[in-house]
Design an enzyme around this catalytic site. Sequence first.
Site, PDB file in Angstrom:
ATOM      1  N   ASN A   9       0.864  -1.188   0.000  1.00  0.00           N
ATOM      2  CA  ASN A   9       0.000   0.000   0.000  1.00  0.00           C
ATOM      3  C   ASN A   9       0.900   1.237   0.000  1.00  0.00           C
ATOM      4  O   ASN A   9       1.490   1.570   1.018  1.00  0.00           O
ATOM      5  CB  ASN A   9      -0.887  -0.026   1.254  1.00  0.00           C
ATOM      6  CG  ASN A   9      -1.665   1.264   1.430  1.00  0.00           C
ATOM      7  OD1 ASN A   9      -1.822   2.055   0.489  1.00  0.00           O
ATOM      8  ND2 ASN A   9      -2.153   1.501   2.643  1.00  0.00           N
ATOM      9  N   TRP A  10       0.964   1.888  -1.135  1.00  0.00           N
ATOM     10  CA  TRP A  10       1.891   3.033  -1.266  1.00  0.00           C
ATOM     11  C   TRP A  10       1.363   4.296  -0.601  1.00  0.00           C
ATOM     12  O   TRP A  10       2.088   5.289  -0.501  1.00  0.00           O
ATOM     13  CB  TRP A  10       2.154   3.330  -2.740  1.00  0.00           C
ATOM     14  CG  TRP A  10       2.872   2.241  -3.477  1.00  0.00           C
ATOM     15  CD1 TRP A  10       3.291   1.034  -2.980  1.00  0.00           C
ATOM     16  CD2 TRP A  10       3.266   2.255  -4.844  1.00  0.00           C
ATOM     17  NE1 TRP A  10       3.920   0.313  -3.956  1.00  0.00           N
ATOM     18  CE2 TRP A  10       3.912   1.037  -5.117  1.00  0.00           C
ATOM     19  CE3 TRP A  10       3.122   3.185  -5.880  1.00  0.00           C
ATOM     20  CZ2 TRP A  10       4.424   0.729  -6.374  1.00  0.00           C
ATOM     21  CZ3 TRP A  10       3.623   2.881  -7.138  1.00  0.00           C
ATOM     22  CH2 TRP A  10       4.273   1.661  -7.374  1.00  0.00           C
ATOM     23  N   LYS A  11       0.103   4.288  -0.205  1.00  0.00           N
ATOM     24  CA  LYS A  11      -0.530   5.495   0.363  1.00  0.00           C
ATOM     25  C   LYS A  11      -0.330   6.675  -0.604  1.00  0.00           C
ATOM     26  O   LYS A  11      -0.308   6.475  -1.810  1.00  0.00           O
ATOM     27  CB  LYS A  11       0.028   5.776   1.754  1.00  0.00           C
ATOM     28  CG  LYS A  11       0.036   4.532   2.641  1.00  0.00           C
ATOM     29  CD  LYS A  11       0.260   4.832   4.082  1.00  0.00           C
ATOM     30  CE  LYS A  11       0.393   3.521   4.836  1.00  0.00           C
ATOM     31  NZ  LYS A  11       0.250   3.664   6.255  1.00  0.00           N
ATOM     32  N   HIS A  95      -9.436   0.973   4.980  1.00  0.00           N
ATOM     33  CA  HIS A  95      -8.126   1.164   5.613  1.00  0.00           C
ATOM     34  C   HIS A  95      -8.305   2.113   6.804  1.00  0.00           C
ATOM     35  O   HIS A  95      -9.101   3.045   6.743  1.00  0.00           O
ATOM     36  CB  HIS A  95      -7.131   1.745   4.602  1.00  0.00           C
ATOM     37  CG  HIS A  95      -5.727   1.755   5.133  1.00  0.00           C
ATOM     38  ND1 HIS A  95      -5.285   2.741   5.974  1.00  0.00           N
ATOM     39  CD2 HIS A  95      -4.695   0.893   4.967  1.00  0.00           C
ATOM     40  CE1 HIS A  95      -4.014   2.476   6.301  1.00  0.00           C
ATOM     41  NE2 HIS A  95      -3.630   1.359   5.701  1.00  0.00           N
ATOM     42  N   GLU A  97      -6.706   4.547   7.838  1.00  0.00           N
ATOM     43  CA  GLU A  97      -6.539   5.990   7.539  1.00  0.00           C
ATOM     44  C   GLU A  97      -7.803   6.545   6.883  1.00  0.00           C
ATOM     45  O   GLU A  97      -8.144   7.717   7.085  1.00  0.00           O
ATOM     46  CB  GLU A  97      -5.293   6.192   6.663  1.00  0.00           C
ATOM     47  CG  GLU A  97      -4.020   5.985   7.475  1.00  0.00           C
ATOM     48  CD  GLU A  97      -2.817   5.505   6.691  1.00  0.00           C
ATOM     49  OE1 GLU A  97      -2.802   5.641   5.458  1.00  0.00           O
ATOM     50  OE2 GLU A  97      -1.893   4.967   7.328  1.00  0.00           O
ATOM     51  N   GLU A 167      -5.231  -5.199  10.534  1.00  0.00           N
ATOM     52  CA  GLU A 167      -4.220  -4.168  10.716  1.00  0.00           C
ATOM     53  C   GLU A 167      -4.470  -3.425  12.028  1.00  0.00           C
ATOM     54  O   GLU A 167      -5.267  -2.474  12.063  1.00  0.00           O
ATOM     55  CB  GLU A 167      -4.283  -3.161   9.568  1.00  0.00           C
ATOM     56  CG  GLU A 167      -4.004  -3.772   8.208  1.00  0.00           C
ATOM     57  CD  GLU A 167      -3.468  -2.720   7.266  1.00  0.00           C
ATOM     58  OE1 GLU A 167      -2.324  -2.844   6.844  1.00  0.00           O
ATOM     59  OE2 GLU A 167      -4.190  -1.753   6.964  1.00  0.00           O
ATOM     60  N   GLY A 173       2.517   2.085  10.575  1.00  0.00           N
ATOM     61  CA  GLY A 173       3.426   3.217  10.400  1.00  0.00           C
ATOM     62  C   GLY A 173       4.146   3.621  11.675  1.00  0.00           C
ATOM     63  O   GLY A 173       4.744   4.690  11.739  1.00  0.00           O
ATOM     64  N   SER A 212       3.634  -2.386  10.161  1.00  0.00           N
ATOM     65  CA  SER A 212       5.092  -2.381  10.295  1.00  0.00           C
ATOM     66  C   SER A 212       5.748  -3.717   9.938  1.00  0.00           C
ATOM     67  O   SER A 212       6.717  -4.138  10.576  1.00  0.00           O
ATOM     68  CB  SER A 212       5.495  -1.927  11.701  1.00  0.00           C
ATOM     69  OG  SER A 212       5.006  -0.619  11.955  1.00  0.00           O
ATOM     70  N   GLY A 233       2.939  -1.101   4.244  1.00  0.00           N
ATOM     71  CA  GLY A 233       2.962   0.311   3.897  1.00  0.00           C
ATOM     72  C   GLY A 233       4.379   0.766   3.607  1.00  0.00           C
ATOM     73  O   GLY A 233       4.917   0.607   2.512  1.00  0.00           O
ATOM     74  N   GLY A 234       5.036   1.328   4.631  1.00  0.00           N
ATOM     75  CA  GLY A 234       6.346   1.940   4.460  1.00  0.00           C
ATOM     76  C   GLY A 234       7.357   1.081   3.717  1.00  0.00           C
ATOM     77  O   GLY A 234       8.061   1.566   2.818  1.00  0.00           O
TER      78      GLY A 234
HETATM   79  C1  PEP Z   1      -0.598   0.064   5.889  1.00  0.00           C
HETATM   80  O1  PEP Z   1      -0.564   1.167   5.384  1.00  0.00           O
HETATM   81  O2  PEP Z   1      -1.555  -0.657   5.663  1.00  0.00           O
HETATM   82  C2  PEP Z   1       0.507  -0.377   6.736  1.00  0.00           C
HETATM   83  C3  PEP Z   1       0.417  -1.536   7.315  1.00  0.00           C
HETATM   84  O3  PEP Z   1       1.573   0.498   6.884  1.00  0.00           O
HETATM   85  P1  PEP Z   1       2.995   0.154   7.556  1.00  0.00           P
HETATM   86  O4  PEP Z   1       3.487  -1.137   6.946  1.00  0.00           O
HETATM   87  O5  PEP Z   1       3.867   1.325   7.202  1.00  0.00           O
HETATM   88  O6  PEP Z   1       2.780   0.004   9.024  1.00  0.00           O
END
Ligand code: PEP
Length: 249
Positions: A9-11, A95, A97, A167, A173, A212, A233-234
């Site tokens: 997930n590039w956000k 999600h 966010e 999640e 994040g 993470s 994500g990251g």
């Molecule tokens: C996400 O955006 O769904 C996520 C899990 O981010 P991260 O891996 O950065 O925690």
Amino acid sequence: MRRILVAGNWKMHGSHQMVRDLLEGLKAGSTDGREVDMAVFPPFPYLGLARELLQGTTIDWGAQNLNPVAQGAHTGEVSAGMLLDFGCRYVLVGHSERRTLYGESDSDVADRFDSALAAGLVPVLCVGETLDERENGQTEAVVERQLDAVLQRSGVAAFDRAIVAYEPVWAIGTGKTATPEQAQAVHAFIRDKFASQDDIIAGQLRILYGGSVNGSNAADLFAREDIDGGLVGGASLKVEDFLAIRNAV
Ligand code: PEP
């Protein structure tokens, strides 16, 4: 029986150059025939470029959200049909966010899930508790409420073409990953919930963990019985980091 899926997930990150470099790197690094599925979720404006670069490869692509309405006066919104038009296979729904920053309710998420499914996309339904909710012993109740909103709207059979991503909000994040034991416990809870309605759907449902995930913790997480991959994500924004997660499978 359930193939591991590693999804990025590039956000709200990217540029033409970054998308090209990242996708060319992922393509070059994933030609070894490893038994793992891969998908990326770029921002809307880069879906066309993702299609151009990924068509005919083993990497799928999807979008980070959709509007449940098919078309009309909804300035700034994107429909399921438009995502299909760009070759998307998947779409994230709910999600954290979207829920916390943009006020998407359980019912909004259920509408999006239903619309994605009706159009032929595979919805990836994201659920998870906040730190407060975990500390107050409400993890299962929160996850159950989020699942029930969708189950009541679309029915359990819908999940033969859907994915769930657990999640925990406190792990997204933050660099704080749920331990494999914590994650497995919630994944087992989710699978049991589906099993109480349909054993076959529950057995084949892919439940991803997100929060993470990185190259060092992925193998331990993915080794757990009910963890069928990761929503990342990251660590999905750098070729070597994302490939390290894939290669942990
Ligand atoms: C996400 O955006 O769904 C996520 C899990 O981010 P991260 O891996 O950065 O925690």
